[in-house]
Write a protein that holds these residues in place. Structure first.
Motif, PDB file in Angstrom:
ATOM      1  N   GLY A 115      -1.553  -8.499   8.946  1.00  0.00           N
ATOM      2  CA  GLY A 115      -2.111  -8.226  10.269  1.00  0.00           C
ATOM      3  C   GLY A 115      -2.983  -6.982  10.297  1.00  0.00           C
ATOM      4  N   VAL A 116      -3.175  -6.470  11.492  1.00  0.00           N
ATOM      5  CA  VAL A 116      -4.016  -5.283  11.677  1.00  0.00           C
ATOM      6  C   VAL A 116      -3.136  -4.063  11.385  1.00  0.00           C
ATOM      7  N   THR A 117      -2.818  -3.891  10.102  1.00  0.00           N
ATOM      8  CA  THR A 117      -1.882  -2.842   9.691  1.00  0.00           C
ATOM      9  C   THR A 117      -2.556  -1.723   8.901  1.00  0.00           C
ATOM     10  N   GLY A 118      -3.835  -1.856   8.619  1.00  0.00           N
ATOM     11  CA  GLY A 118      -4.534  -0.832   7.858  1.00  0.00           C
ATOM     12  C   GLY A 118      -4.534   0.519   8.552  1.00  0.00           C
ATOM     13  N   ILE A 119      -4.552   0.512   9.878  1.00  0.00           N
ATOM     14  CA  ILE A 119      -4.516   1.772  10.628  1.00  0.00           C
ATOM     15  C   ILE A 119      -3.189   2.489  10.380  1.00  0.00           C
ATOM     16  N   ASP A 120      -2.085   1.726  10.367  1.00  0.00           N
ATOM     17  CA  ASP A 120      -0.778   2.322  10.062  1.00  0.00           C
ATOM     18  C   ASP A 120      -0.734   2.855   8.636  1.00  0.00           C
ATOM     19  N   VAL A 121      -1.326   2.111   7.712  1.00  0.00           N
ATOM     20  CA  VAL A 121      -1.400   2.573   6.321  1.00  0.00           C
ATOM     21  C   VAL A 121      -2.186   3.876   6.267  1.00  0.00           C
ATOM     22  N   GLY A 122      -3.300   3.923   6.981  1.00  0.00           N
ATOM     23  CA  GLY A 122      -4.103   5.127   7.009  1.00  0.00           C
ATOM     24  C   GLY A 122      -3.340   6.324   7.537  1.00  0.00           C
TER      25      GLY A 122
ATOM     26  N   ALA B 107       0.825  -1.204   0.000  1.00  0.00           N
ATOM     27  CA  ALA B 107       0.000   0.000   0.000  1.00  0.00           C
ATOM     28  C   ALA B 107       0.863   1.259   0.000  1.00  0.00           C
ATOM     29  N   ARG B 108       1.888   1.276   0.831  1.00  0.00           N
ATOM     30  CA  ARG B 108       2.773   2.442   0.889  1.00  0.00           C
ATOM     31  C   ARG B 108       3.488   2.654  -0.448  1.00  0.00           C
ATOM     32  N   ALA B 109       3.963   1.556  -1.031  1.00  0.00           N
ATOM     33  CA  ALA B 109       4.680   1.647  -2.309  1.00  0.00           C
ATOM     34  C   ALA B 109       3.763   2.150  -3.425  1.00  0.00           C
ATOM     35  N   LEU B 110       2.540   1.615  -3.481  1.00  0.00           N
ATOM     36  CA  LEU B 110       1.598   2.063  -4.511  1.00  0.00           C
ATOM     37  C   LEU B 110       1.198   3.515  -4.314  1.00  0.00           C
TER      38      LEU B 110
END
Length: 141
Positions: free
Chosen positions: A58-65, A37-40
């Motif tokens: 894992g529960v990483t969507g919050i970090d992506v956000g 996600a970060r790369a895109l």
């Protein structure tokens, strides 16, 4: 709008992409993990993103956000468990709860597009979109 989809369930991501493209948007990529996600986001510079909370790593969507927010990319969480969203919504505009209806999704996308373009009033938010508390507070609700 150029939209990034961050979703680890391939069928849901494809369905969302189909709906967004039918509404005239361009999907610039689909990511299943936080690194992807970060790369895109860096490579494709989306105008907006849909982010699931639980990804394949894992529960990483919050970090992506939080990363998207820090880089000025507005986004909405799409999650089956909105209780996992932190109180500050990690900078998100809001959330769409799974399972969602296509009509609810279309209404939310239309509202978000107007909001990103600064042509929407917070009070016009559709019921399918759970607005971040800071937006409601800023609107005097």
């Amino acid at each position: 709008m150029k939209i990034l989809i961050v979703e680890d369930e391939a069928l849901l991501a494809l369905e969302l992409e189909s709906e967004l493209e039918a509404a005239g948007h361009t999907v610039v990529g689909q990511a299943m993990s936080s690194d992807e996600a970060r790369a895109l986001a860096a490579a494709r510079q989306p105008d907006f993103a849909f982010v699931d909370i639980h990804l394949i790593d894992g529960v990483t969507g919050i970090d992506v956000g939080r990363h998207l927010n820090e880089n000025g990319i507005p986004y909405v969480f799409v999650s089956g468990n909105v209780r996992r969203i932190p109180d500050d919504f990690a900078g998100a505009i809001g959330a769409i709860e799974k399972p969602y209806t296509m009509n609810g999704l279309q209404n939310a996308v239309s509202f978000v597009e107007r909001l990103v373009q600064r042509a929407a009033d917070i009070h016009d938010a559709p019921p399918s979109l759970i607005l971040a508390p800071r937006l409601k507070e800023g609107a005097g609700a």
